[in-house]
Scaffold this motif. Structure first.
Motif: not given
Length: 606
Positions: A473-483, A490-492, A518-528
């Motif tokens: 899921n996206s970071k929608g709803g999180d506060r900006g760095l300059d909040a 970071r509610s999401s 042999a396992v590969v997990v890949a993708g846009d995880l929307n996080d650091y």
């Protein structure tokens, strides 16, 4: 719409304290008489004006800049007679709405009107406010006066510490201690940067990001590396232009370029990038010639697995984007054996009419790849339930697999659909799937309004390989760095952490059935890589996040508001030793993009 237009606005003129977020006059500072106020009296030494909601009369100042287009027109005035308090700004924006103000740069004016606090994006967005004068009238006393000198933003004037913890409103500003306090103390004032490195490419709104700290945490290709919550790169500033675009084209810059000379103008603030130099003077673009990377081709005994967020791709997307994505996969990624795709939309894109199939989308992409000289990819995916996976309404985005059948085979096992969870089973003493492709726990609450992971069982040289494609899921709803409350909420993150735990549990079940799977997990995880979500995904050491194996200056594949950061990941199980991993920089650092994400690839010997 103009990049300087107010996309959403809320003006607050009350002076009551509300839940610690809105602070007006208190006994901590006495408001001056409104009819004798100068700009520093209006601005005060906190983020909220002591005169908010009050009328002011004949406030003196020099016009330093005019915004004559968009829905947020007005002008900035700055007092040529500052006080000796660094916490009080000497400038303010005079808001005239959609009316072009009848003033010119250099005019000495007296302004009357209502002091208000404007919250970009609305008060609920959690950002800081701008002190303004609205419902204004003014008198021009003289013309073509000298402008106040611009305050120079550089490593000696911008503190490395970003902000104190807690609510920022009501605190007395400490501009020598915190970057956000420094910027607030300069709100509306003329500021400048010299020979500023570009850390965020020009966007479609004719904006770019520079840094006032040229040596601070730079990436290998010239960006500003974001690799810890503790350091958001305080020197980042957005640059927008007040100059007419027809006569003064905005520079089309990539990360690593430089604006040579001086870029100067009032320090503005908005909800699409934070503190902004509203430039009346733009430096000259020094094009440093950033090039798009190409990864090496996999060797015959290597399996290559890639991930690529193709950003809302549908048959309605321009053919030119399909062609560029195809070229990137063939020429820059060297035609990977398996590709996990994210943001594949249904066959009529954002039209919300119940269509969920993505066959036309994937057919158009694979045809473009073949036309670009790539392999004839096959694909596997599962149609989601209509409007249940988030993303653009009607688009039904999902993850999907492309694979080269001349290099790898797909093990088709019936039973996978939108709602049936895939399970791990034993097959001849080895791990296998109950359905391939299959979705991980699609009914679990952690996947509500979010893409469900797709698991596929492949075979490479007779060895089974399990690939899990993800789009958390996206970071929608999180506060900006300059909040205005620090550190920002970071509610999401809660949902992503739950999603990561679900994938971790599934991988553990594969490894319980076969410790050498042999396992590969890949993708846009929307996080650091340093986030709780990635900690949950790698818990127990079952997976290695390969980005952590790269040199520090190469750990990024996405650029947001001038921060080069990680959102996409490839992780591998212990059995896959010696992976050769590469984030291939072809999009995120460039003004001209085929997606906002850089793809990445790993080469393995299962």
């Amino acid at each position: 719409m103009s990049p300087l237009a107010r996309r959403t606005s809320v003006t607050v003129t009350v002076t009551a304290i509300a839940a610690g977020l809105l602070v007006g006059p208190s006994s901590a500072f006495a408001a001056p008489a409104a009819d004798a106020a100068r700009i520093h009296d209006i601005q005060g030494s906190t983020r909220i004006s002591p005169l908010a909601g009050k009328q002011v009369t004949d406030v003196p100042g020099t016009v330093t800049a005019v915004r004559s287009f968009g829905s947020s027109r007005g002008f900035w005035i700055q007092d040529p007679r500052p006080d000796d308090d660094q916490a009080t700004s000497e400038a303010i924006f005079v808001f005239t709405g959609s009316t072009t103000p009848s003033v010119a740069v250099g005019d000495a004016v007296l302004v009357s009107g209502t002091v208000s606090e404007y919250y970009p994006g609305g008060a609920s967005a959690g950002l800081q406010s701008l002190t303004e004068i609205s419902k204004a009238s003014w008198t021009v006393r003289s013309q073509s006066g000298d402008l106040p000198a611009a305050f120079r933003l550089n490593p000696s004037t911008v503190p490395d510490r970003y902000a104190p913890d807690g609510s920022l409103e009501g605190r007395t500003l400490r501009p020598r201690s915190y970057a956000l306090d420094r910027y607030e103390s300069l709100e509306g004032m003329r500021v400048s940067v010299a020979d500023a490195p570009v850390v965020g490419a020009t966007n479609t709104y004719k904006e770019l990001w520079v840094t006032a700290e040229p040596r601070h945490k730079r990436t290998a290709r010239g960006g500003a590396l974001y690799d810890t919550y503790r350091d958001p790169n305080a020197g980042r500033l957005k640059v927008a232009s007040l100059l007419p675009y027809a006569e003064h084209p905005f520079p089309v810059a990539d990360v690593g370029d430089k604006l040579t000379g001086t870029t100067a103008g009032p320090l503005d603030y908005d909800n699409f990038g934070g503190y902004t130099i509203a430039a009346g003077a733009l430096g000259t673009l020094d094009d440093r010639g950033l090039t798009r990377e190409r990864t090496r081709k996999q060797k015959s005994g290597e399996l290559s697995v890639a991930t690529y967020n193709v950003e809302n791709l549908s048959p309605k997307t321009a053919q030119s984007k399909f062609d560029r994505l195809a070229s990137g996969l063939v020429d820059n990624l060297a035609s990977p054996d398996i590709v996990a795709l994210e943001e594949v939309q249904d066959d009529n894109g954002a039209t919300n009419d119940g269509v969920v199939s993505a066959e036309a989308t994937l057919k158009k992409l694979t045809e473009a790849i073949a036309a670009a000289g790539g392999p004839s990819y096959a694909w596997r995916q599962i149609n989601p339930a209509d409007d249940q996976d988030g993303g653009e309404p009607g688009g039904n985005i999902r993850v999907a697999f492309l694979y080269n059948p001349k290099r790898v085979s797909f093990t088709d096992i019936p039973g996978g659909d939108a709602t049936t969870p895939v399970k791990v089973v034993q097959d001849g003493g080895e791990a296998a799937l109950s359905a391939s492709p299959g979705r991980i726990e699609p009914g679990d609450e952690v996947w509500k309004d979010s893409r469900k992971p797709l698991v596929g069982q492949f075979a490479f040289r007779g060895r089974p390989v399990f690939v899990v494609a993800n789009h958390f899921n996206s970071k929608g709803g999180d506060r900006g760095l300059d909040a205005r409350v620090q550190p920002p909420a970071r509610s999401s993150e809660t949902q992503r952490t739950g999603q990561a735990a679900a994938v971790n549990t599934f991988v553990k079940s594969l490894l319980a059935a076969d410790p050498k799977a042999a396992v590969v997990v890949a993708g846009d995880l929307n996080d650091y890589q340093f986030s709780p979500a990635l900690s949950a995904l790698t818990k127990g050491g079952v997976l290695t996040d390969l980005v952590t194996r790269l040199p520090r200056g190469e750990r990024y594949g996405y650029v947001y508001n001038g921060n080069s950061q990680v959102l996409d990941h490839i992780l591998t199980s212990r059995a896959l030793r010696g992976p050769d991993y590469d984030i291939v920089h072809i999009n995120a650092e460039f003004a001209d993009q085929s997606s906002d994400h850089d793809p990445q690839v790993v080469r393995l010997r299962p």
